[in-house]
Design a protein around this motif. Structure first.
Motif, PDB file in Angstrom:
ATOM      1  N   UNK A 123       0.839  -1.201   0.000  1.00 36.67           N
ATOM      2  CA  UNK A 123       0.000   0.000   0.000  1.00 36.67           C
ATOM      3  C   UNK A 123       0.877   1.256   0.000  1.00 36.67           C
ATOM      4  N   UNK A 124       1.969   1.205   0.754  1.00 36.88           N
ATOM      5  CA  UNK A 124       2.884   2.347   0.847  1.00 36.88           C
ATOM      6  C   UNK A 124       3.454   2.701  -0.531  1.00 36.88           C
ATOM      7  N   UNK A 125       3.880   1.669  -1.278  1.00 42.77           N
ATOM      8  CA  UNK A 125       4.449   1.888  -2.611  1.00 42.77           C
ATOM      9  C   UNK A 125       3.397   2.455  -3.566  1.00 42.77           C
ATOM     10  N   UNK A 126       2.175   1.955  -3.443  1.00 47.15           N
ATOM     11  CA  UNK A 126       1.088   2.427  -4.300  1.00 47.15           C
ATOM     12  C   UNK A 126       0.813   3.919  -4.036  1.00 47.15           C
ATOM     13  N   UNK A 127       0.777   4.270  -2.759  1.00 46.01           N
ATOM     14  CA  UNK A 127       0.477   5.659  -2.392  1.00 46.01           C
ATOM     15  C   UNK A 127       1.603   6.603  -2.814  1.00 46.01           C
ATOM     16  N   UNK A 128       2.839   6.161  -2.647  1.00 46.80           N
ATOM     17  CA  UNK A 128       4.001   6.975  -3.045  1.00 46.80           C
ATOM     18  C   UNK A 128       4.004   7.227  -4.553  1.00 46.80           C
ATOM     19  N   UNK A 129       3.746   6.161  -5.319  1.00 53.11           N
ATOM     20  CA  UNK A 129       3.744   6.284  -6.776  1.00 53.11           C
ATOM     21  C   UNK A 129       2.620   7.215  -7.246  1.00 53.11           C
ATOM     22  N   UNK A 130       1.456   7.094  -6.607  1.00 51.57           N
ATOM     23  CA  UNK A 130       0.311   7.960  -6.959  1.00 51.57           C
ATOM     24  C   UNK A 130       0.627   9.420  -6.669  1.00 51.57           C
ATOM     25  N   UNK A 131       1.244   9.655  -5.524  1.00 51.01           N
ATOM     26  CA  UNK A 131       1.574  11.025  -5.111  1.00 51.01           C
ATOM     27  C   UNK A 131       2.608  11.644  -6.069  1.00 51.01           C
ATOM     28  N   UNK A 132       3.570  10.821  -6.518  1.00 47.31           N
ATOM     29  CA  UNK A 132       4.605  11.287  -7.453  1.00 47.31           C
ATOM     30  C   UNK A 132       3.954  11.758  -8.765  1.00 47.31           C
TER      31      UNK A 132
END
Length: 311
Positions: A123-132
């Motif tokens: 979930x952390x990776x998904x959220x980071x990528x979305x924010x980028x």
């Protein structure tokens, strides 16, 4: 969110969605000892109810925001829904998907015009990528289930069901991220006649069941369920609606989900995914409670991996 907002939402998205059929079966009525009305969102565009919420969320964006596009993270139906809704409206869609997502789902997103960005399956990776992407492209982030415009859109399935069958005693929906059941509960509240809403949830991911008991959003330690669409948890926008308007959440076993799914395939002759069989399984589990009632069931989607059926 009020009745007028739901009505406005429905009018707004009508050109972009199907008013899906409602199926009945005397045989299934006999098994359940109730009159059942299946709202078949497996016949919705892209194969699931999520087209409704995705279309509404994009339509509510101002023109300049639409030009910059939308972004979400999803491994399943919302990824496809947002891609197709965006394509229908000429809006760029950036979809963050875990590398572990099935190839067929990634291909479907691309087929609907979405740009797939892969990330680690956390979930952390998904959220980071979305924010980028949000920062780089200026795209608007849309959450699959914890967004008011999405919730309103999902509620239109139940609204259509009640327009066709206004005297339902109860409506069942599966519970994953909470967007569908929250929208369903709002529609039943505003358009039903004392129509109660119930959720179906797998024992393996019973965070919503526990959240209603504890009064706060709970998480799952394991997500070992065949109902792959129900592995997400509730959000701060949909949880208060669920607390206020959902009567009860009924938990079902993996075996009960498979049996319910099999019955739907055999008797209704429809392709439906495990997640939507959960709502039907919940009705069967507590059939004494709903005996002789008129019960609506939201068949949430039909995007199933045919090479990996559980029966």
């Amino acid at each position: 969110m009020d009745k007028q907002q739901l009505q406005d939402c429905h009018e707004r998205i009508k050109p972009f969605i199907h008013n899906t059929p409602v199926l009945t079966s005397r045989l299934l009525d006999g098994i359940a000892s109730a009159q059942l009305f299946f709202k078949c969102e497996n016949f919705q565009r892209m194969g699931a109810f999520k087209m409704r919420g995705a279309a509404n969320a994009i339509l509510q964006l101002p023109e300049d925001a639409r030009k910059k596009g939308v972004v979400t993270h999803s491994s399943g139906n919302f990824a496809q829904a947002l891609s197709l809704a965006a394509q229908s409206l000429g809006v760029p869609a950036f979809i963050v998907m875990p590398s572990s997502a099935p190839k067929v789902k990634k291909e479907a997103v691309k087929g609907y015009g979405g740009e797939v960005i892969e990330c680690e399956p956390t979930l952390e990776a998904r959220e980071l990528a979305s924010e980028k992407i949000r920062q780089e492209k200026g795209a608007t982030f849309l959450h699959p289930s914890n967004d008011n415009e999405v919730i309103l859109g999902q509620g239109t399935a139940c609204k259509e069901l009640l327009e066709e069958y206004p005297n339902l005693d109860a409506v069942f929906a599966p519970v994953g991220g909470g967007g569908l059941i929250a929208g369903t509960a709002l529609s039943a509240h505003y358009f039903g006649k004392d129509c109660k809403v119930y959720g179906g949830e797998p024992f393996e991911v019973d965070d919503a069941y526990r959240s209603l008991i504890s009064g706060k959003i709970e998480t799952n330690n394991t997500i070992n369920t065949i109902a792959d669409g129900l592995k997400t948890q509730l959000g701060d926008k949909n949880f208060p609606i669920i607390q206020k308007h959902v009567e009860q959440i009924i938990r079902v076993t993996e075996e009960e989900i498979v049996q319910a799914m099999k019955l739907l395939w055999e008797r209704l002759k429809i392709v439906c995914e495990p997640s939507c069989a959960v709502a039907f399984a919940a009705v069967l589990k507590e059939k004494e409670q709903f005996a002789n009632q008129k019960v609506g069931i939201i068949i949430s989607g039909g995007n199933v991996d045919l090479g990996n059926l559980p029966f």
